[in-house]
Each structure stands twice: as C-alpha cells, then as structure tokens.
Write a protein that holds these residues in place. Structure first.
Motif, PDB file in Angstrom:
ATOM      1  N   GLN A 205     -44.204  35.250 -16.525  1.00 28.84           N
ATOM      2  CA  GLN A 205     -43.838  34.311 -15.442  1.00 28.84           C
ATOM      3  C   GLN A 205     -43.251  35.128 -14.283  1.00 28.84           C
ATOM      4  OE1 GLN A 205     -41.738  33.051 -18.566  1.00 28.84           O
ATOM      5  NE2 GLN A 205     -43.805  32.551 -19.274  1.00 28.84           N
ATOM      6  N   GLU A 206     -43.609  34.754 -13.066  1.00 24.93           N
ATOM      7  CA  GLU A 206     -43.179  35.537 -11.904  1.00 24.93           C
ATOM      8  C   GLU A 206     -41.658  35.719 -11.897  1.00 24.93           C
ATOM      9  OE1 GLU A 206     -45.287  35.215  -8.401  1.00 24.93           O
ATOM     10  OE2 GLU A 206     -44.119  36.914  -7.652  1.00 24.93           O
ATOM     11  N   PRO A 207     -41.176  36.963 -11.896  1.00 30.41           N
ATOM     12  CA  PRO A 207     -39.723  37.210 -11.902  1.00 30.41           C
ATOM     13  C   PRO A 207     -39.082  36.791 -10.581  1.00 30.41           C
ATOM     14  CG  PRO A 207     -40.939  39.172 -12.584  1.00 30.41           C
ATOM     15  CD  PRO A 207     -41.942  38.219 -12.005  1.00 30.41           C
ATOM     16  N   LYS A 208     -37.764  36.677 -10.598  1.00 33.33           N
ATOM     17  CA  LYS A 208     -37.023  36.376  -9.372  1.00 33.33           C
ATOM     18  C   LYS A 208     -36.766  37.718  -8.679  1.00 33.33           C
ATOM     19  CE  LYS A 208     -33.231  33.613  -7.720  1.00 33.33           C
ATOM     20  NZ  LYS A 208     -31.827  33.394  -7.848  1.00 33.33           N
ATOM     21  N   TRP A 209     -37.726  38.118  -7.827  1.00 31.21           N
ATOM     22  CA  TRP A 209     -37.678  39.451  -7.210  1.00 31.21           C
ATOM     23  C   TRP A 209     -36.428  39.612  -6.358  1.00 31.21           C
ATOM     24  CZ3 TRP A 209     -41.107  42.045  -9.740  1.00 31.21           C
ATOM     25  CH2 TRP A 209     -42.351  41.492 -10.049  1.00 31.21           C
ATOM     26  N   GLY A 210     -35.923  40.820  -6.290  1.00 32.52           N
ATOM     27  CA  GLY A 210     -34.802  41.117  -5.392  1.00 32.52           C
ATOM     28  C   GLY A 210     -33.522  41.430  -6.153  1.00 32.52           C
ATOM     29  N   VAL A 211     -32.433  41.446  -5.391  1.00 31.15           N
ATOM     30  CA  VAL A 211     -31.140  41.873  -5.935  1.00 31.15           C
ATOM     31  C   VAL A 211     -30.224  40.660  -6.059  1.00 31.15           C
ATOM     32  CG1 VAL A 211     -29.145  43.391  -5.552  1.00 31.15           C
ATOM     33  CG2 VAL A 211     -31.432  44.131  -4.844  1.00 31.15           C
ATOM     34  N   GLN A 229     -46.455  44.366 -13.394  1.00 35.42           N
ATOM     35  CA  GLN A 229     -45.283  45.023 -13.984  1.00 35.42           C
ATOM     36  C   GLN A 229     -44.030  44.769 -13.154  1.00 35.42           C
ATOM     37  OE1 GLN A 229     -46.428  49.269 -14.771  1.00 35.42           O
ATOM     38  NE2 GLN A 229     -45.562  48.691 -16.745  1.00 35.42           N
ATOM     39  N   VAL A 230     -42.863  44.835 -13.816  1.00 42.85           N
ATOM     40  CA  VAL A 230     -41.589  44.663 -13.137  1.00 42.85           C
ATOM     41  C   VAL A 230     -40.644  45.800 -13.555  1.00 42.85           C
ATOM     42  CG1 VAL A 230     -40.814  43.079 -14.994  1.00 42.85           C
ATOM     43  CG2 VAL A 230     -39.592  43.108 -12.812  1.00 42.85           C
ATOM     44  N   ARG A 231     -39.884  46.292 -12.565  1.00 44.96           N
ATOM     45  CA  ARG A 231     -38.821  47.270 -12.884  1.00 44.96           C
ATOM     46  C   ARG A 231     -37.499  46.494 -12.921  1.00 44.96           C
ATOM     47  NH1 ARG A 231     -39.699  50.995  -9.364  1.00 44.96           N
ATOM     48  NH2 ARG A 231     -40.994  52.151 -10.814  1.00 44.96           N
ATOM     49  N   ILE A 232     -36.778  46.631 -14.027  1.00 49.51           N
ATOM     50  CA  ILE A 232     -35.583  45.818 -14.285  1.00 49.51           C
ATOM     51  C   ILE A 232     -34.357  46.723 -14.311  1.00 49.51           C
ATOM     52  CG2 ILE A 232     -34.492  44.308 -16.017  1.00 49.51           C
ATOM     53  CD1 ILE A 232     -37.436  43.948 -17.163  1.00 49.51           C
ATOM     54  N   VAL A 233     -33.336  46.372 -13.544  1.00 48.08           N
ATOM     55  CA  VAL A 233     -32.041  47.070 -13.643  1.00 48.08           C
ATOM     56  C   VAL A 233     -30.967  45.994 -13.807  1.00 48.08           C
ATOM     57  CG1 VAL A 233     -30.405  48.673 -12.571  1.00 48.08           C
ATOM     58  CG2 VAL A 233     -32.846  48.907 -12.090  1.00 48.08           C
ATOM     59  N   LEU A 234     -30.206  46.063 -14.887  1.00 47.40           N
ATOM     60  CA  LEU A 234     -29.232  45.016 -15.210  1.00 47.40           C
ATOM     61  C   LEU A 234     -27.875  45.624 -15.532  1.00 47.40           C
ATOM     62  CD1 LEU A 234     -31.496  43.036 -17.732  1.00 47.40           C
ATOM     63  CD2 LEU A 234     -31.152  42.489 -15.308  1.00 47.40           C
ATOM     64  N   ALA A 235     -26.858  45.212 -14.787  1.00 52.41           N
ATOM     65  CA  ALA A 235     -25.491  45.638 -15.135  1.00 52.41           C
ATOM     66  C   ALA A 235     -25.120  44.982 -16.467  1.00 52.41           C
ATOM     67  CB  ALA A 235     -24.522  45.194 -14.045  1.00 52.41           C
ATOM     68  N   GLU A 236     -24.598  45.774 -17.395  1.00 50.15           N
ATOM     69  CA  GLU A 236     -24.243  45.203 -18.692  1.00 50.15           C
ATOM     70  C   GLU A 236     -22.869  44.548 -18.607  1.00 50.15           C
ATOM     71  OE1 GLU A 236     -26.369  47.147 -22.243  1.00 50.15           O
ATOM     72  OE2 GLU A 236     -25.539  48.835 -21.133  1.00 50.15           O
ATOM     73  N   ARG A 237     -22.686  43.521 -19.439  1.00 49.33           N
ATOM     74  CA  ARG A 237     -21.432  42.764 -19.437  1.00 49.33           C
ATOM     75  C   ARG A 237     -20.254  43.635 -19.828  1.00 49.33           C
ATOM     76  NH1 ARG A 237     -24.051  39.105 -16.669  1.00 49.33           N
ATOM     77  NH2 ARG A 237     -24.008  36.991 -17.505  1.00 49.33           N
ATOM     78  N   GLU A 238     -20.506  44.523 -20.775  1.00 53.75           N
ATOM     79  CA  GLU A 238     -19.451  45.461 -21.167  1.00 53.75           C
ATOM     80  C   GLU A 238     -20.060  46.853 -21.288  1.00 53.75           C
ATOM     81  OE1 GLU A 238     -19.607  44.506 -25.901  1.00 53.75           O
ATOM     82  OE2 GLU A 238     -18.675  43.088 -24.504  1.00 53.75           O
ATOM     83  N   LEU A 239     -19.201  47.853 -21.205  1.00 58.32           N
ATOM     84  CA  LEU A 239     -19.684  49.240 -21.239  1.00 58.32           C
ATOM     85  C   LEU A 239     -20.350  49.546 -22.573  1.00 58.32           C
ATOM     86  CD1 LEU A 239     -19.736  52.206 -20.167  1.00 58.32           C
ATOM     87  CD2 LEU A 239     -17.503  52.484 -21.263  1.00 58.32           C
ATOM     88  N   TYR A 258     -30.413  35.319 -15.581  1.00 57.91           N
ATOM     89  CA  TYR A 258     -31.350  34.505 -14.802  1.00 57.91           C
ATOM     90  C   TYR A 258     -31.695  33.174 -15.480  1.00 57.91           C
ATOM     91  CZ  TYR A 258     -32.228  38.816 -12.147  1.00 57.91           C
ATOM     92  OH  TYR A 258     -32.096  39.941 -11.378  1.00 57.91           O
ATOM     93  N   GLY A 259     -31.257  33.003 -16.741  1.00 60.95           N
ATOM     94  CA  GLY A 259     -31.621  31.791 -17.479  1.00 60.95           C
ATOM     95  C   GLY A 259     -33.040  31.859 -18.034  1.00 60.95           C
ATOM     96  N   ALA A 260     -33.731  32.976 -17.837  1.00 66.48           N
ATOM     97  CA  ALA A 260     -35.100  33.145 -18.357  1.00 66.48           C
ATOM     98  C   ALA A 260     -35.397  34.635 -18.454  1.00 66.48           C
ATOM     99  CB  ALA A 260     -36.097  32.497 -17.393  1.00 66.48           C
ATOM    100  N   ASP A 261     -36.296  34.988 -19.365  1.00 69.22           N
ATOM    101  CA  ASP A 261     -36.653  36.420 -19.436  1.00 69.22           C
ATOM    102  C   ASP A 261     -38.017  36.684 -18.801  1.00 69.22           C
ATOM    103  OD1 ASP A 261     -38.564  35.649 -21.243  1.00 69.22           O
ATOM    104  OD2 ASP A 261     -37.708  36.720 -22.943  1.00 69.22           O
ATOM    105  N   PHE A 262     -38.579  35.676 -18.136  1.00 71.79           N
ATOM    106  CA  PHE A 262     -39.842  35.784 -17.397  1.00 71.79           C
ATOM    107  C   PHE A 262     -41.005  36.256 -18.291  1.00 71.79           C
ATOM    108  CE2 PHE A 262     -36.259  36.840 -14.540  1.00 71.79           C
ATOM    109  CZ  PHE A 262     -36.263  35.681 -13.770  1.00 71.79           C
ATOM    110  N   GLY A 263     -40.835  36.049 -19.585  1.00 67.69           N
ATOM    111  CA  GLY A 263     -41.906  36.422 -20.518  1.00 67.69           C
ATOM    112  C   GLY A 263     -42.204  37.913 -20.513  1.00 67.69           C
ATOM    113  N   VAL A 264     -41.191  38.715 -20.249  1.00 68.76           N
ATOM    114  CA  VAL A 264     -41.462  40.168 -20.171  1.00 68.76           C
ATOM    115  C   VAL A 264     -41.922  40.675 -21.542  1.00 68.76           C
ATOM    116  CG1 VAL A 264     -39.988  40.720 -18.198  1.00 68.76           C
ATOM    117  CG2 VAL A 264     -38.985  40.693 -20.487  1.00 68.76           C
ATOM    118  N   HIS A 265     -42.854  41.618 -21.496  1.00 69.77           N
ATOM    119  CA  HIS A 265     -43.401  42.148 -22.750  1.00 69.77           C
ATOM    120  C   HIS A 265     -43.967  43.545 -22.482  1.00 69.77           C
ATOM    121  CE1 HIS A 265     -47.666  41.439 -21.508  1.00 69.77           C
ATOM    122  NE2 HIS A 265     -47.081  40.515 -20.743  1.00 69.77           N
ATOM    123  N   THR A 266     -44.383  44.183 -23.519  1.00 67.09           N
ATOM    124  CA  THR A 266     -45.032  45.498 -23.464  1.00 67.09           C
ATOM    125  C   THR A 266     -44.243  46.481 -22.574  1.00 67.09           C
ATOM    126  OG1 THR A 266     -47.047  44.147 -23.380  1.00 67.09           O
ATOM    127  CG2 THR A 266     -47.337  46.536 -23.446  1.00 67.09           C
TER     128      THR A 266
END
Ligand SMILES: Cc1cc2nc3c(=O)[nH]c(=O)nc-3n(C[C@H](O)[C@H](O)[C@H](O)COP(=O)(O)OP(=O)(O)OC[C@H]3O[C@@H](n4cnc5c(N)ncnc54)[C@H](O)[C@@H]3O)c2cc1C
Length: 512
Positions: A205-211, A229-239, A258-266
């Motif tokens: 599913q189309e990701p929510k592009w941007g920051v 393909q999507v490049r994902i960078v996520l700040a973690e809740r804890e170290l 985001y409330g969804a994982d956009f069906g990311v796979h592979t």
C-alpha cells in the motif's frame, strides 16, 4: 622480523605467521571501503606498491548508507581529474539541510557549488574502478586478523593464517577496526542515547511519503529508484543497540507510528544506527595509522562520514608516500593526526548538536526553532555550510597570506596559450609551486622533480569561502592534497622553509 616464525601479537597471543614466502608490499591497507580505496589510489599515484585487504568478496554493499558527496570532496576528486566520473552519475542539489531548514549553497565560490546525491554503492564502485586502473593489488574475501610491528615494518596475519609484510599498515577497516584495537588505540567518546531503525523493502500500500515527527523523534519514508521500494528510517521509542534488528521490529514500529505497515515485505536491508560518537585518541602508532570510520564514528546527520574519510585519505596519502620513498622523515606522519583529528572532532560535535536539536519536547523544539531562524542569517549560513561541506577547513600551517592552510581554489589560469584550472596541475598528486608573478605562462619541471613549477596568470579573482575576496599571491606552494603550504613573493624566506619542511626540497631545486 621474518614470516614463518612465532611471534607475540599485541593482545599477548602467540601465532604462526603463515607461509614461507611472505607477500611484501610497501603499504598495506586493511579495508577496501571508500577510505581504503581513496588512500590506495593516492599511494599508487605516488608510485608506492600498495595492497588492500578486503573482507567483502565484491564491492557490492547492502543498503544505501552514504547518500552523496559534499563540495570539498567533489573538489578533492577534481584535483585528481575524477570529478566528472562522479558528477555524471548523481543529482545536484544547491542546498544543505540544517535542522529543519535548507541552506542555500549556490553562492559558494567553487565550481562544484552543490551537494551531489549519489549512493555509497556507486561511489565505491567508481573508486574501485579508478584503483584498478592504477594497478593496486586488492586481496578480496580475506580479513586482517592481527599484526605485529617493529622498527622496520609490520607483519600482517590474515584470517586464513597467511601473512604479508609491509613498511606501513593503515586501518581503513571501519568502526570496529581490528587495526585500531590491535594497536591498542583508545576509541574515546560518548555512549549512545538514541537509536533508529533503517530498512529498504517493497511496499503493497502506498506509504505516507515524507518526514514525520512526534515526541519520540523523526520518521522518514523515502522513494527509491525502484518505485515499488521504500526506504524507511524510524526513531525507536527507546534506545536499542543490537546489530541485527528484525523486519518484525520495523513492521511493528511502522504500525505504532503510522497506524499501518503499508504491507511492506521482501526487505533488502535492515539495520540500526545510533548517536554513538567516538574518535581514536591517536591516528598513528608508529607504523600503523588509522583513517575513516576506523578513526571516527558519529551519527549520519549532515552526511559527513564518508566525506571526511575520503579527505583523511587524501591528507595521509602523499605524506605516507614521501616517508616510504625516503623523501621525508616519519615525523611528517604526525601532521596527519594534527590536521585531521580536529576536523573529525568538529564533525562529532556538530552531529551531537544535530541529535539534540531533533528532540521533540517543547523546550528542545523552541531551541530548534531559534537555531533554524539563526541558521539562515547570511554569516551563520556561510559558517554552517563551510563546516559541513569541508570548504571551511583550515590547517594550522602558520600565519601570512589568508590562503595558507586553506584549500587552493579551483581557479581558471592562463598557462602558455591555454586556459586551464589550477586543479589540472594536481592530477598526479605532486606538490606544485604556482608562480603568478613572472608572467612566463608555462609549466616547468624542477631540477629534482620534487616540486612542479607552473608559471601562470590567474584569470579569476581569488575568493575564499566565508573569508571572501583576498589579494592574489605572487606565488603559492600547494601540497598534493590541495592545501596551500605557503603563499607570498618568490624571494621570501618562508618559501625555502616550506619547501624543506613539506617536501625535503629547496628553492634551488625548483629553479627555472
Ligand atoms: C545509515 C547510514 C547512513 C550514512 N549516511 C552517510 C551520508 O549520508 N554521508 C556520509 O558521508 N556518510 C554516511 N554514512 C557513513 C559512511 O557510510 C561511512 O562513514 C563510510 O562508509 C566510511 O568509510 P570507510 O571506508 O572508512 O569504512 P567502511 O565503509 O566501514 O569500510 C570498511 C571496509 O573494511 C572492511 N573490513 C572491515 N574489517 C576488516 C578486516 N579485519 N580485514 C579486511 N577488511 C575489513 C569492510 O568490509 C569494509 O569494506 C552513513 C552510514 C550509515 C550506517
């Protein structure tokens, strides 16, 4: 020391130095990443027999890592005639990100007044092609396991037990450098406070592009060349500091944010980075040196790691070559630490500040807003861009003309009948004495071949980043790394001293 005998390693273990016929090189580089490749090219240009030992079977790299080259790095590549190879593959952006603003860089006085977006994979491949053209020996699929050094050289043992010998060993083997650890060099710094997951995967599913931002930090979903393909960078809740995050962790965090994982796979790459900052206390231990990530690590904000690694290599290459060839004494190598350690220390400081500015509590946000307001003011903008792009580097090479210690501008000059660039004369990584006063307009060889003399007329005004216009020098002595060792009038005593200090030459050697 002879190979085939048992020796004590620096960690106290005893091991067999493999093979009776040791392969010998003048210099061995542990690690064929960007720093190791650049250094190998520099040494090969200077005629040094250099070999790289690289763990990876090929130059291929999982994931993107560095995203491009800053202005000074592009200039450094131009100094070797390599700039177009990189520029032709990348995209130019005339802005530099700082916190939440984009700083204009278009008015910087350099031919390369832009950031070149180019993935590390392509940067490494292009450097590897150059190094291959120069005939550098690359031992692939093997690791430096340990080494022993004495007054005459370094015996290097590979993980398969075989051995090599060299006059010098340079650790360009990344953040966990075996060379740094083997030399017992302290890696001092700051423990991490924050971690990020980074991944590349296909989406359904189309990701929510941007920051996006929330109280926990910053999240980015970026498009890749392959639109699926999507490049994902996520700040973690804890170290978290483990090296092998799972795709489940990435998917769960996407749902949390985001409330969804956009069906990311592979996934093709999953990694974690932190804001750990460390720097080698010494870049040299006798015949062993460190460069690149082996010498300094910091978070990727501002995209500086690969860039300063390449510039470490260019600072070290000619010095090591001169020591190996007997032109200079080993003390020249101490200038490598003296000049490059402060540059990385500044990058550590800046990236620590970047991480602090990313905090999302109300007080940190207020501070961030003020910093963004200040950053676009002209003087602050120029200062910040000069530091991050490498154009602001000034080595402490003494007083005098403002050019001294700064990079030679890429200036159009008239040499004979031809308009050329000052950088055209640095392609072979040799020192150059530019004579702008004699009006002879020609390139001349010095008697000793140590220093090239170029008589030229400047076709452009001298304009330095941040400093602004400066008076044209009558002459300038330029090191192979492109930094000005001396500038003034040809009869000055300072020229004689600079020639001797840096190149073991005298003014008589450069007589016309
Ligand atoms: C997520 C992320 C994003 C980044 N973004 C940027 C950016 O935008 N801009 C930027 O400039 N930098 C960025 N960086 C940093 C950049 O990737 C590094 O600074 C750069 O790769 C350092 O190059 P290096 O050659 O010093 O070390 P490395 O790239 O780590 O290369 C070391 C090499 O040594 C080899 N090796 C290791 N140990 C041994 C051994 N014992 N024997 C033989 N070989 C060995 C490895 O296989 C590797 O090839 C980023 C890094 C990460 C992780």
């Amino acid at each position: 020391m002879t190979l085939g005998t048992k020796v004590d390693a620096s960690d106290g273990a005893t091991f067999e130095l493999g093979g009776t016929a040791a392969r010998t090189h003048q210099a061995i580089i542990a690690g064929g990443g960007p720093t190791g490749l650049m250094l190998a090219g520099e040494l090969a240009l200077a005629g040094v027999d250099v070999a790289i030992i690289e763990r990876r079977e090929s130059q291929d790299l999982a994931g993107m890592r560095a995203g491009g080259l800053h202005m000074r790095t592009l200039e450094v590549l131009d100094q070797r005639g390599l700039g177009e190879r990189f520029v032709s593959q990348g995209q130019r952006h005339q802005v530099a990100p700082f916190h939440e603003v984009l700083l204009d860089v278009s008015d910087f006085p350099t031919r390369r007044n832009y950031f070149l977006a180019l993935p590390q994979n392509q940067i490494e491949r292009t450097l590897a092609e150059w190094v291959e053209e120069l005939g550098v020996r690359l031992y692939r699929g093997c690791e430096v396991a340990r080494f022993v050094q004495d007054d005459h050289g370094v015996d290097v043992v590979l993980s398969d037990g075989s051995g090599l010998h060299a006059s010098f060993l340079v650790g360009c083997d990344g953040s966990r450098s075996v060379v740094r650890k083997g030399a017992g060099i302290e890696f001092a710094g700051w423990e991490p406070t924050k971690s990020w997951l980074i991944a590349e995967a296909r989406w359904a599913q189309e990701p929510k592009w941007g920051v996006e931002h929330d109280l926990h930090g910053t999240y980015a979903l970026g498009k890749m060349d392959d639109p699926g393909q999507v490049r994902i960078v996520l700040a973690e809740r804890e170290l978290k500091t483990g090296d092998d995050p799972t795709f489940d962790e990435v998917q769960s965090l996407l749902v949390e944010v985001y409330g969804a994982d956009f069906g990311v796979h592979t996934p093709t790459w999953i990694s974690r980075f932190t804001d750990r900052c460390r720097q080698a206390a010494a870049y040299r231990d006798r015949r062993v040196l460190l460069a690149g990530d082996a010498a300094h690590i910091h978070p990727p904000m501002g995209g500086q790691g690969l860039n300063i690694g390449l510039q470490d290599a260019v600072n070290l290459g000619w010095k090591l070559a001169q020591v190996i060839k007997g032109i200079s004494s080993e003390s020249l190598l101490d200038t490598y630490h003296a000049e490059r350690h402060p540059v990385a220390a500044l990058v550590l400081r800046n990236t620590m500040a970047d991480v602090a500015l990313q905090r999302r509590d109300p007080r940190s946000r207020a501070l961030g807003e003020i910093m963004s307001e200040l950053a676009v003011i002209d003087g602050a903008r120029k200062h910040l861009v000069a530091v991050r792009s490498g154009l602001g580097v000034r080595y402490d090479l003494g007083d005098g003309h403002p050019l001294v210690g700064r990079r030679l501008p890429d200036l159009r000059i008239q040499v004979g009948q031809t308009a050329q660039s000052t950088y055209d004369f640095l392609h072979d990584a040799r020192p150059v004495l530019f004579d702008f006063g004699s009006d002879l307009g020609q390139e001349r060889r010095s008697c000793t071949d140590a220093v090239k003399v170029v008589s030229a007329n400047a076709l452009q005004a001298w304009d330095l980043p941040v400093v602004g216009p400066v008076q044209s020098p009558e002459a300038a002595l330029v090191r192979p790394d492109g930094y000005v060792a001396w500038a003034g009038a040809l009869g000055d005593d300072g020229l004689e001293q600079a020639l001797q200090k840096w190149f073991g030459a005298s003014a008589a050697d450069t007589a016309h």
